[in-house]
Design a protein around this motif. Sequence first.
Motif, mmCIF file in Angstrom:
data_model
loop_
_atom_site.group_PDB
_atom_site.id
_atom_site.type_symbol
_atom_site.label_atom_id
_atom_site.label_comp_id
_atom_site.label_asym_id
_atom_site.label_seq_id
_atom_site.Cartn_x
_atom_site.Cartn_y
_atom_site.Cartn_z
ATOM 1 N N GLN A 205 25.598 89.705 35.166
ATOM 2 C CA GLN A 205 25.861 90.505 36.359
ATOM 3 C C GLN A 205 24.597 90.746 37.164
ATOM 4 O OE1 GLN A 205 28.782 93.407 36.798
ATOM 5 N NE2 GLN A 205 29.816 93.016 34.869
ATOM 6 N N THR A 206 23.432 90.456 36.576
ATOM 7 C CA THR A 206 22.169 90.514 37.316
ATOM 8 C C THR A 206 21.339 89.282 36.963
ATOM 9 O OG1 THR A 206 21.082 91.817 35.587
ATOM 10 C CG2 THR A 206 22.137 93.041 37.387
ATOM 11 N N LEU A 207 20.531 88.846 37.916
ATOM 12 C CA LEU A 207 19.587 87.750 37.723
ATOM 13 C C LEU A 207 18.280 88.115 38.415
ATOM 14 C CD1 LEU A 207 21.744 84.554 38.516
ATOM 15 C CD2 LEU A 207 20.922 85.251 36.255
ATOM 16 N N THR A 208 17.174 87.643 37.893
ATOM 17 C CA THR A 208 15.878 87.818 38.555
ATOM 18 C C THR A 208 15.243 86.453 38.739
ATOM 19 O OG1 THR A 208 15.552 90.012 37.576
ATOM 20 C CG2 THR A 208 13.606 88.896 38.450
ATOM 21 N N ILE A 209 14.907 86.119 39.981
ATOM 22 C CA ILE A 209 14.293 84.832 40.307
ATOM 23 C C ILE A 209 13.046 85.094 41.139
ATOM 24 C CG2 ILE A 209 14.599 82.603 41.448
ATOM 25 C CD1 ILE A 209 17.603 82.926 41.044
ATOM 26 N N ASN A 210 11.903 84.685 40.617
ATOM 27 C CA ASN A 210 10.628 84.877 41.318
ATOM 28 C C ASN A 210 10.421 86.317 41.772
ATOM 29 O OD1 ASN A 210 10.292 82.117 40.997
ATOM 30 N ND2 ASN A 210 10.908 81.611 43.072
#
Length: 273
Positions: A205-210
């Motif tokens: 439900q969450t993602l972190t990219i850069n």
Amino acid sequence: MVLGKGLPNLGNTCYLNSILQCLRYSKPFVFLLKEYDGKKETPMMRNFIDLLYAGASKLTLNKFVHSLAMNSSEFKLLRQCDAHEFYLYVIDTLYRKGFKYKNVFKGCCQSTVTCSVCNNKSITVTPFISLSLQMITNESSSVETLLNNYCEVESLVDKIDCDSCGIKTDSTRQINISETPSMLVIHLKRFKGFVKDTTPVKINQTLTINGTNYMLNSICNHSGGVGSGHYTAACRKRDGTWIMCNDDFLTELSRLPMESPAPYILFYRIKDK
């Protein structure tokens, strides 16, 4: 319980309805278009913009479906069509002719090919409006894992011309997301010819990219097989609750499953936007 307006199925148009619902709930996208009158667009795209809002009529949907079929042989009437292909087509068509608003779905990938002999690097930057991720068949993986796999270093099967060596050499390639979009669209490669990969995926439900934090906004789901499947959409409302959009039936969801074989396209948006 019925919640507002759904979209009637006009004959195998569930692929289209599910994407329209996902886009309707894509706040960074629809807010840009709120005051836009669409007068400079073609009739097909004017109808598309109108359909992003709940007040659109069945007649508008009917006009859009017919004009879509006339403009592209991919979307013939009554044909089983692919939701991802439809998403790519409408977003590309909307922004292709100098549409004045920022494309919130557009990001960039940087591909770095490295010569295994001299370490020379060749860098190419390519824009994207969705990332297509390879499934790991028969192994339940998270969306985050599939995204990490997409960015892993891989050895290229074919030798590549190296500008420094002046010959074809063994090389590696790595893809990195160099520019993050406001709306990140992730497409899972479930279809291979006439075979569908039904491996479940763990839903992040969450993602972190850069350093950019994303929150899951909506999911285009596919059930069934290649020739007789059905598309639905699960969408997050403003209050954080979820609804299931199944053509003209909209029902509340108590929660999303942690794992499912249904997700096909996932729409993430930057948190707090």
